[in-house]
Design an enzyme around this catalytic site. Structure first.
Site, mmCIF file in Angstrom:
data_model
loop_
_atom_site.group_PDB
_atom_site.id
_atom_site.type_symbol
_atom_site.label_atom_id
_atom_site.label_comp_id
_atom_site.label_asym_id
_atom_site.label_seq_id
_atom_site.Cartn_x
_atom_site.Cartn_y
_atom_site.Cartn_z
ATOM 1 C CB ALA A 124 34.364 50.170 47.523
ATOM 2 N N GLY A 127 39.361 52.091 48.419
ATOM 3 C CA GLY A 127 38.766 53.283 47.800
ATOM 4 C C GLY A 127 38.909 54.520 48.681
ATOM 5 C CD GLU A 178 41.594 53.067 44.694
ATOM 6 O OE1 GLU A 178 40.435 52.796 45.067
ATOM 7 O OE2 GLU A 178 42.139 52.523 43.726
ATOM 8 C CD GLU A 205 41.956 48.189 47.009
ATOM 9 O OE1 GLU A 205 43.084 48.014 47.519
ATOM 10 O OE2 GLU A 205 41.490 49.315 46.767
HETATM 11 N N1 DAK Z 1 32.620 47.666 53.429
HETATM 12 C C1 DAK Z 1 31.525 47.366 54.169
HETATM 13 N N2 DAK Z 1 31.524 47.308 55.492
HETATM 14 C C2 DAK Z 1 32.678 47.545 56.137
HETATM 15 C C3 DAK Z 1 33.866 47.848 55.442
HETATM 16 C C4 DAK Z 1 33.809 47.917 54.022
HETATM 17 N N3 DAK Z 1 34.845 48.259 53.281
HETATM 18 N N4 DAK Z 1 34.840 48.016 56.356
HETATM 19 C C5 DAK Z 1 34.275 47.838 57.549
HETATM 20 N N5 DAK Z 1 32.980 47.543 57.433
HETATM 21 C C6 DAK Z 1 32.013 47.283 58.476
HETATM 22 C C7 DAK Z 1 32.249 45.898 59.090
HETATM 23 O O1 DAK Z 1 31.626 44.918 58.306
HETATM 24 C C8 DAK Z 1 31.607 46.072 60.446
HETATM 25 O O2 DAK Z 1 30.223 45.979 60.277
HETATM 26 P P1 DAK Z 1 29.309 45.101 61.316
HETATM 27 O O3 DAK Z 1 29.913 43.750 61.316
HETATM 28 O O4 DAK Z 1 29.477 45.827 62.623
HETATM 29 O O5 DAK Z 1 27.935 45.174 60.744
HETATM 30 C C9 DAK Z 1 31.929 47.511 60.802
HETATM 31 O O6 DAK Z 1 32.214 48.164 59.566
HETATM 32 C C10 DAK Z 1 33.133 47.643 61.692
HETATM 33 O O7 DAK Z 1 34.206 46.935 61.092
HETATM 34 P P2 DAK Z 1 35.103 45.871 61.871
HETATM 35 O O8 DAK Z 1 34.320 45.179 62.923
HETATM 36 O O9 DAK Z 1 35.784 45.026 60.850
HETATM 37 O O10 DAK Z 1 36.151 46.852 62.586
HETATM 38 P P3 DAK Z 1 37.647 46.537 62.990
HETATM 39 O O11 DAK Z 1 38.085 47.715 63.792
HETATM 40 O O12 DAK Z 1 37.780 45.166 63.594
HETATM 41 O O13 DAK Z 1 38.476 46.495 61.631
HETATM 42 C C11 DAK Z 1 39.103 47.329 59.423
HETATM 43 C C12 DAK Z 1 38.579 47.667 60.856
HETATM 44 C C13 DAK Z 1 39.041 48.621 58.620
HETATM 45 C C14 DAK Z 1 40.560 46.887 59.520
HETATM 46 C C15 DAK Z 1 38.237 46.212 58.814
HETATM 47 O O14 DAK Z 1 36.858 46.576 58.938
HETATM 48 C C16 DAK Z 1 38.536 45.978 57.371
HETATM 49 O O15 DAK Z 1 39.523 45.295 57.031
HETATM 50 N N6 DAK Z 1 37.668 46.481 56.491
HETATM 51 C C17 DAK Z 1 37.758 46.259 55.062
HETATM 52 C C18 DAK Z 1 38.867 47.079 54.461
HETATM 53 C C19 DAK Z 1 39.009 46.827 52.981
HETATM 54 O O16 DAK Z 1 39.256 45.675 52.550
HETATM 55 N N7 DAK Z 1 38.874 47.867 52.152
HETATM 56 C C20 DAK Z 1 38.937 47.759 50.721
HETATM 57 C C21 DAK Z 1 37.557 47.539 50.161
HETATM 58 S S1 DAK Z 1 37.568 47.248 48.409
HETATM 59 C C22 DAK Z 1 35.762 50.525 41.770
HETATM 60 C C23 DAK Z 1 36.980 51.055 42.116
HETATM 61 C C24 DAK Z 1 37.461 50.928 43.405
HETATM 62 C C25 DAK Z 1 36.731 50.243 44.358
HETATM 63 C C26 DAK Z 1 35.515 49.730 44.010
HETATM 64 C C27 DAK Z 1 35.018 49.853 42.707
HETATM 65 N N8 DAK Z 1 35.311 50.577 40.401
HETATM 66 C C28 DAK Z 1 36.229 50.954 39.387
HETATM 67 C C29 DAK Z 1 33.976 50.277 40.077
HETATM 68 C C30 DAK Z 1 37.290 50.073 45.698
HETATM 69 C C31 DAK Z 1 37.314 48.879 46.306
HETATM 70 C C32 DAK Z 1 37.620 48.810 47.734
HETATM 71 O O17 DAK Z 1 37.831 49.794 48.416
#
Ligand code: DAK
Length: 257
Positions: A65, A108, A111, A131
């Protein structure tokens, strides 16, 4: 509807949805998830389409997400809550949906892949539920679907450590059906999609529903549901045609009736 965050294409009886926010690693923003729900429903209702493929392209499936969007949300934030109803709509599609996953499928994104019916992964695929690193937990089925697929202990490890697994490990755990080289990902997904698309659609739909029932009900209830679906199909023209064609040693002509 004009889509800004996804691309929707049709190839014969297969609908292909590509997540399209490459700069954000296909992070699942509210708008993207909303478009996805609309597109999935439209393909589900499209009489020409029999199977849907969902992909993020060759580089990344989805990094979860959109964290920027969620960072300041409260528990009753409309856009946070709204995501859930879109996700439910995606999960309710009656046609088979195949995830073609390359690169990261996180949070997400993982998922979303798990909510599909079949997962084909490229060799670069990485699955994870990170998460916990953000002070939260999976919220779109990650704890439930992952535990049911890979078992309690591996699900605990993935969700509690937030670490990723690669495609080989995902296949070993039964999370993905197949692992293929990146350049063959869509081809392989298409091949499976076309095989399914050639089957009698009513039987495909009820088979999918019956298998999903296995995850939502006790065995007795699931067996009863399966039996009812089985009998129901005896009312279809395609069931008659399938058996007749077998006996006449010819290829069946299915009509979806
Ligand atoms: N959201 C927003 N931007 C993201 C992102 C994300 N999840 N993942 C990556 N980006 C963006 C980065 O901020 C960066 O943007 P700029 O800085 O260039 O503007 C760009 O994508 C490239 O990312 P990185 O520079 O970080 O790239 P790397 O290759 O170094 O690293 C990575 C890739 C995938 C390992 C890293 O970006 C990372 O750890 N990303 C976050 C992964 C994460 O934590 N995912 C879980 C998110 S929480 C719900 C139910 C479920 C959910 C929500 C609500 N409800 C019931 C309402 C789900 C929640 C989630 O998924």
């Amino acid at each position: 509807m004009d889509y800004e965050n996804i691309v929707v294409e049709k190839d014969g009886a297969v609908g292909i949805i590509t997540l399209n926010r490459p700069q954000q690693l296909n992070a699942l923003s509210y708008d993207l998830v909303k478009e996805l729900a609309v597109a999935v429903e439209a393909l589900d209702q499209d009489a020409e389409i029999r199977v849907v493929i969902l992909t993020g392209g060759e580089k990344v499936f989805a990094a979860g997400a959109d964290i920027k969007e969620m960072a300041d949300a409260g528990p009753f934030d409309e856009r946070l809550q709204g995501r859930l109803s879109f996700r439910d709509r995606i999960n309710k599609i009656s046609k088979p949906i195949i995830a073609a996953v390359s690169g990261y499928a996180l949070g997400g994104g993982c998922e979303l892949a798990m909510s599909c019916d079949i997962i084909i992964a490229s060799e670069t695929a990485r699955f994870g539920q990170p998460e916990i690193n953000l002070g939260t937990i999976p919220g779109s089925g990650g704890t439930q679907r992952l535990a049911r697929t890979v078992g309690k202990h591996r699900a605990m490890e993935m969700v509690l450590t937030g670490e990723f697994i690669d495609a080989t490990e995902a296949q070993r755990l039964g999370l993905v059906n197949q692992v293929v080289p990146v350049e063959l990902l869509l081809e392989e997904a298409m091949e499976i999609a076309e095989k399914i698309a050639a089957k009698p659609p009513l039987a495909v739909e009820l088979a999918k529903e019956a298998i999903l029932k296995a995850f939502n009900s006790p065995l007795d209830e699931g067996l009863e549901f399966e039996r009812k679906c089985f009998y129901l199909l005896f009312g279809s023209e395609d069931r008659r045609e399938g058996m007749k064609a077998f006996l006449e040693k010819r290829k069946p002509q299915f009509k979806g009736k």
